[in-house]
Design a protein around this motif. Structure first.
Motif, PDB file in Angstrom:
ATOM      1  N   LEU A   1      27.905 -26.792  -7.142  1.00 35.16           N
ATOM      2  CA  LEU A   1      26.512 -27.066  -7.498  1.00 35.16           C
ATOM      3  C   LEU A   1      26.262 -28.573  -7.507  1.00 35.16           C
ATOM      4  CD1 LEU A   1      23.750 -25.998  -8.506  1.00 35.16           C
ATOM      5  CD2 LEU A   1      24.685 -26.099 -10.824  1.00 35.16           C
ATOM      6  N   LEU A   2      27.137 -29.312  -8.156  1.00 33.26           N
ATOM      7  CA  LEU A   2      27.003 -30.765  -8.234  1.00 33.26           C
ATOM      8  C   LEU A   2      27.091 -31.408  -6.847  1.00 33.26           C
ATOM      9  CD1 LEU A   2      26.789 -33.283 -10.058  1.00 33.26           C
ATOM     10  CD2 LEU A   2      29.295 -33.283 -10.131  1.00 33.26           C
ATOM     11  N   ILE A   3      28.046 -30.988  -6.053  1.00 32.67           N
ATOM     12  CA  ILE A   3      28.214 -31.528  -4.701  1.00 32.67           C
ATOM     13  C   ILE A   3      26.959 -31.306  -3.868  1.00 32.67           C
ATOM     14  CG2 ILE A   3      29.408 -31.055  -2.504  1.00 32.67           C
ATOM     15  CD1 ILE A   3      31.979 -30.725  -4.249  1.00 32.67           C
ATOM     16  N   ASN A   4      26.408 -30.101  -3.918  1.00 30.19           N
ATOM     17  CA  ASN A   4      25.235 -29.799  -3.097  1.00 30.19           C
ATOM     18  C   ASN A   4      23.973 -30.503  -3.595  1.00 30.19           C
ATOM     19  OD1 ASN A   4      26.667 -28.327  -1.223  1.00 30.19           O
ATOM     20  ND2 ASN A   4      26.363 -26.405  -2.273  1.00 30.19           N
ATOM     21  N   ILE A   5      23.867 -30.716  -4.906  1.00 26.12           N
ATOM     22  CA  ILE A   5      22.722 -31.472  -5.428  1.00 26.12           C
ATOM     23  C   ILE A   5      22.833 -32.937  -5.017  1.00 26.12           C
ATOM     24  CG2 ILE A   5      21.627 -32.317  -7.544  1.00 26.12           C
ATOM     25  CD1 ILE A   5      22.381 -29.549  -8.766  1.00 26.12           C
TER      26      ILE A   5
ATOM     27  N   ARG B   1      34.643 -34.119  -0.980  1.00 21.41           N
ATOM     28  CA  ARG B   1      34.387 -32.778  -1.516  1.00 21.41           C
ATOM     29  C   ARG B   1      35.679 -32.156  -2.035  1.00 21.41           C
ATOM     30  NH1 ARG B   1      32.581 -29.569   2.881  1.00 21.41           N
ATOM     31  NH2 ARG B   1      34.719 -28.976   3.223  1.00 21.41           N
ATOM     32  N   PHE B   2      36.761 -32.304  -1.293  1.00 21.05           N
ATOM     33  CA  PHE B   2      38.052 -31.742  -1.689  1.00 21.05           C
ATOM     34  C   PHE B   2      38.504 -32.291  -3.042  1.00 21.05           C
ATOM     35  CE2 PHE B   2      42.701 -32.170  -1.745  1.00 21.05           C
ATOM     36  CZ  PHE B   2      43.059 -30.832  -1.667  1.00 21.05           C
TER      37      PHE B   2
ATOM     38  N   GLY C   1      29.922 -33.179   5.948  1.00 16.97           N
ATOM     39  CA  GLY C   1      31.277 -32.879   5.503  1.00 16.97           C
ATOM     40  C   GLY C   1      31.373 -32.684   3.994  1.00 16.97           C
ATOM     41  N   PHE C   2      30.503 -33.353   3.262  1.00 17.92           N
ATOM     42  CA  PHE C   2      30.542 -33.330   1.796  1.00 17.92           C
ATOM     43  C   PHE C   2      29.939 -32.047   1.219  1.00 17.92           C
ATOM     44  CE2 PHE C   2      28.493 -34.762  -2.289  1.00 17.92           C
ATOM     45  CZ  PHE C   2      29.674 -34.892  -3.018  1.00 17.92           C
TER      46      PHE C   2
END
Length: 125
Positions: free
Chosen positions: A33-37, A18-19, A67-68
């Motif tokens: 938005l992309l990370i959560n999708i 994620r970082f 974590g992501f």
């Protein structure tokens, strides 16, 4: 004990991933938005593929996906967007929730295809 270690290792890898992806300088939080999708897709996919594999599931769902993905970043970004433009804030909320649910549905369907393809494999339960 192994399950706790799996969650910790997965969580560390997810947070680092994620970082590397997050872009805090962006005006619209596309990276969150992309990370959560992606996370919505993966957590459902991993859950359905490794339904009976508790250690693998703990590593990948609670660990990596936990974590992501980032609810705290999402909440902070929504709050900030409300002070800039209420319509952009609502668009972000609707996109995040709607696309997240759609990604979860797609994750389940993809997992079912994988399980069907690899039926009987010792690596997929």
């Amino acid at each position: 004990m192994v399950r706790i270690i799996a969650v910790g290792v997965g969580g560390g890898i997810g947070a680092l991933t994620r970082f590397w992806i997050l872009d805090p300088s962006a005006i619209f939080p596309f990276s969150t938005l992309l990370i959560n999708i992606i996370g919505s897709f993966l957590i459902t996919f991993f859950t359905y593929v490794w339904l009976d594999r508790e250690i693998i599931k703990a590593l990948l769902t609670t660990g990596f996906c936990g974590g992501f993905t980032t609810m705290s970043a999402f909440s902070g970004e929504v709050y900030a967007l409300f002070s800039i433009d209420i319509w952009i804030a609502w668009l972000y909320i609707l996109l995040s929730v709607g696309l997240g649910i759609a990604a979860a549905v797609a994750g389940e369907k993809a997992a079912r295809l994988v399980k069907k393809q690899f039926r009987g494999s010792p690596h997929v339960s």
